[in-house]
Design an enzyme around this catalytic site. Structure first.
Site, short mmCIF file in Angstrom:
data_model
loop_
_atom_site.label_atom_id
_atom_site.label_comp_id
_atom_site.label_asym_id
_atom_site.label_seq_id
_atom_site.Cartn_x
_atom_site.Cartn_y
_atom_site.Cartn_z
N SER A 21 0.83 -1.21 0.00
CA SER A 21 0.00 0.00 0.00
C SER A 21 0.85 1.25 0.00
O SER A 21 0.37 2.33 -0.34
CB SER A 21 -0.86 0.05 1.26
OG SER A 21 -1.74 -1.02 1.30
N HIS B 6 -2.00 -2.77 -6.56
CA HIS B 6 -2.57 -2.48 -5.24
C HIS B 6 -4.06 -2.82 -5.24
O HIS B 6 -4.87 -2.10 -5.81
CB HIS B 6 -2.35 -0.99 -4.92
CG HIS B 6 -2.82 -0.59 -3.57
ND1 HIS B 6 -3.61 0.51 -3.35
CD2 HIS B 6 -2.63 -1.16 -2.36
CE1 HIS B 6 -3.88 0.60 -2.06
NE2 HIS B 6 -3.29 -0.39 -1.44
N GLU C 259 -5.14 -0.59 -8.34
CA GLU C 259 -4.26 0.48 -8.80
C GLU C 259 -2.96 -0.18 -9.29
O GLU C 259 -2.25 -0.82 -8.52
CB GLU C 259 -3.94 1.46 -7.66
CG GLU C 259 -5.16 2.29 -7.25
CD GLU C 259 -4.87 3.23 -6.08
OE1 GLU C 259 -5.43 4.34 -6.07
OE2 GLU C 259 -4.11 2.86 -5.17
N ASN D 157 -5.85 6.45 -1.74
CA ASN D 157 -5.50 6.84 -0.38
C ASN D 157 -5.17 8.32 -0.27
O ASN D 157 -5.41 8.94 0.76
CB ASN D 157 -4.37 5.96 0.17
CG ASN D 157 -4.93 4.60 0.59
OD1 ASN D 157 -6.12 4.47 0.89
ND2 ASN D 157 -4.09 3.59 0.60
N1 NAD Z 1 -5.03 -5.12 4.73
C1 NAD Z 1 -5.32 -4.19 3.83
O1 NAD Z 1 -6.37 -3.52 3.92
C2 NAD Z 1 -4.42 -3.97 2.64
C3 NAD Z 1 -4.94 -3.33 1.50
C4 NAD Z 1 -4.12 -3.18 0.37
C5 NAD Z 1 -2.80 -3.63 0.41
N2 NAD Z 1 -2.31 -4.21 1.55
C6 NAD Z 1 -0.91 -4.68 1.51
O2 NAD Z 1 -0.93 -6.10 1.35
C7 NAD Z 1 0.20 -6.67 2.02
C8 NAD Z 1 -0.29 -7.74 2.96
O3 NAD Z 1 -1.20 -7.18 3.89
P1 NAD Z 1 -2.21 -8.10 4.73
O4 NAD Z 1 -3.15 -7.17 5.39
O5 NAD Z 1 -2.70 -9.22 3.90
O6 NAD Z 1 -1.19 -8.69 5.85
P2 NAD Z 1 -1.38 -9.97 6.78
O7 NAD Z 1 -0.58 -9.70 8.00
O8 NAD Z 1 -2.81 -10.35 6.92
O9 NAD Z 1 -0.68 -11.14 5.93
C9 NAD Z 1 0.69 -11.18 5.65
C10 NAD Z 1 1.05 -12.64 5.37
O10 NAD Z 1 2.42 -12.71 4.92
C11 NAD Z 1 2.94 -13.92 5.40
N3 NAD Z 1 4.41 -13.87 5.36
C12 NAD Z 1 5.24 -13.15 6.12
N4 NAD Z 1 6.52 -13.41 5.78
C13 NAD Z 1 6.48 -14.32 4.76
C14 NAD Z 1 7.47 -14.99 4.01
N5 NAD Z 1 8.78 -14.76 4.21
N6 NAD Z 1 7.07 -15.85 3.06
C15 NAD Z 1 5.77 -16.09 2.85
N7 NAD Z 1 4.77 -15.48 3.55
C16 NAD Z 1 5.13 -14.62 4.50
C17 NAD Z 1 2.39 -14.03 6.81
O11 NAD Z 1 2.48 -15.37 7.32
C18 NAD Z 1 0.94 -13.57 6.60
O12 NAD Z 1 0.11 -14.66 6.30
C19 NAD Z 1 0.95 -5.51 2.67
O13 NAD Z 1 1.97 -5.10 1.82
C20 NAD Z 1 -0.11 -4.41 2.76
O14 NAD Z 1 0.43 -3.12 2.68
C21 NAD Z 1 -3.09 -4.41 2.65
#
Ligand code: NAD
Length: 281
Positions: A117, A138, A150, A189
């Protein structure tokens, strides 16, 4: 088209499932077997609710679930991928090390996309030998519901990579928009922050209550949720750290987090997930 999704958290799990609903074969990888089990159970729950509501045929739901194959080993998941989407924790060093691994393990022709993000792809792509094949994609939470993607090109991203990312989003039944320059907050955002910053300014100045500001935005602008209700929904800690990030990177006073928001976060009142934020749940 073989898609691999790395990271099976809130975003990765649904990115994989959304692609599979639209007929793509997907490998979903996470280092944690527990996260993979959770992703699977949560996707099954979502699809079964669609079946109960008559929006999806039971057979189609089972086929879409079967098209997501989970994996712990990164090499297995990405070894024959045409396209990889990374969705691990928002941590720059972690993303860079994963992109270096992907560069080694995924076919030379594969596109490597990040769902970050806040991190423009240029911060990550130079950990690979193929920065021209790296791009931001994104997605929005919850991916199974939110249409928008995006696509953000970095200075090294090639036209061909942009085209493939836009096409993948369409193939997943999503609406892509192209952002030609890396910029903090991308489009949505930035606009959301500008609007909610104004809402916080009105609140901090005692102009109106948070409830009335929400009602004004919901009824007057037709937004489904006002800024305070939306903050509770996404987590006030997320809103707060996004603001702090913008404030620190731009130095612009307009982005300084509201003292009332900061107080909520310090008190652990983070919104729905803690039972109280601006509202009680
Ligand atoms: N949550 C939101 O609303 C949102 C929206 C858009 C983008 N994002 C982006 O998406 C990404 C993930 O966010 P999320 O909310 O899903 O996080 P989350 O914490 O729910 O999930 C992250 C996952 O990554 C895994 N992980 C960590 N290290 C790893 C590795 N070395 N190998 C494989 N898997 C690994 C973890 O086990 C976990 O399951 C981030 O970059 C965030 O900025 C989040």
């Amino acid at each position: 088209m073989r898609l691999a999704v790395v990271g099976a958290g809130s975003m990765g799990a649904q990115i994989a499932q959304q692609a599979a609903i639209n007929g793509l074969e997907v490998r979903l990888q996470d280092q944690s077997p527990e996260q993979l089990r959770r992703a699977d159970a949560s996707n099954r729950g979502h699809l079964m609710r669609r079946v109960e509501k008559g929006k999806l045929a039971a057979l189609d739901a089972e086929a879409a679930l079967a098209r997501v194959r989970t994996s712990i080993a990164l090499a297995d998941a990405v070894g024959d991928a045409d396209f990889v989407i990374e969705a691990v924790f928002e941590d720059l060093e972690l993303k860079r090390s994963i992109f270096a691994d992907l560069d080694r393990l995924a076919p030379a022709a594969a596109v490597l996309a990040s769902n970050s993000s806040t991190m423009g792809i240029s911060k990550i792509a130079d950990a690979t030998r193929r920065p021209e094949s790296c791009v931001n994609m994104h997605f929005f939470y919850p991916v199974l519901v939110m249409d928008l993607v995006e696509v953000v090109r970095g200075p090294a991203t090639s036209d061909a990579t942009v085209k493939r990312a836009m096409q993948l989003a369409r193939d997943m039944g999503r609406a892509p928009v192209l952002i030609n320059k890396e910029i903090d907050g991308f489009i949505v955002n930035r606009i959301l922050h500008a609007a909610s910053q104004e809402a916080y300014r009105l609140l901090d100045a005692g102009v109106a209550s948070f409830e009335d500001i929400d009602v004004a935005v919901e009824k007057g602008l037709n937004w489904p949720m006002g800024p305070f209700r939306l903050g509770d929904f996404s987590g006030l800690d997320v809103t707060y750290s996004a603001r702090l990030h913008m404030y620190k990177t731009t130095g612009d006073e307009r982005y300084r987090p509201s003292p009332q928001l900061e107080a909520k976060v310090k008190a652990g009142k983070l919104g729905r997930k803690t039972g109280e934020g601006w509202y009680r749940y």
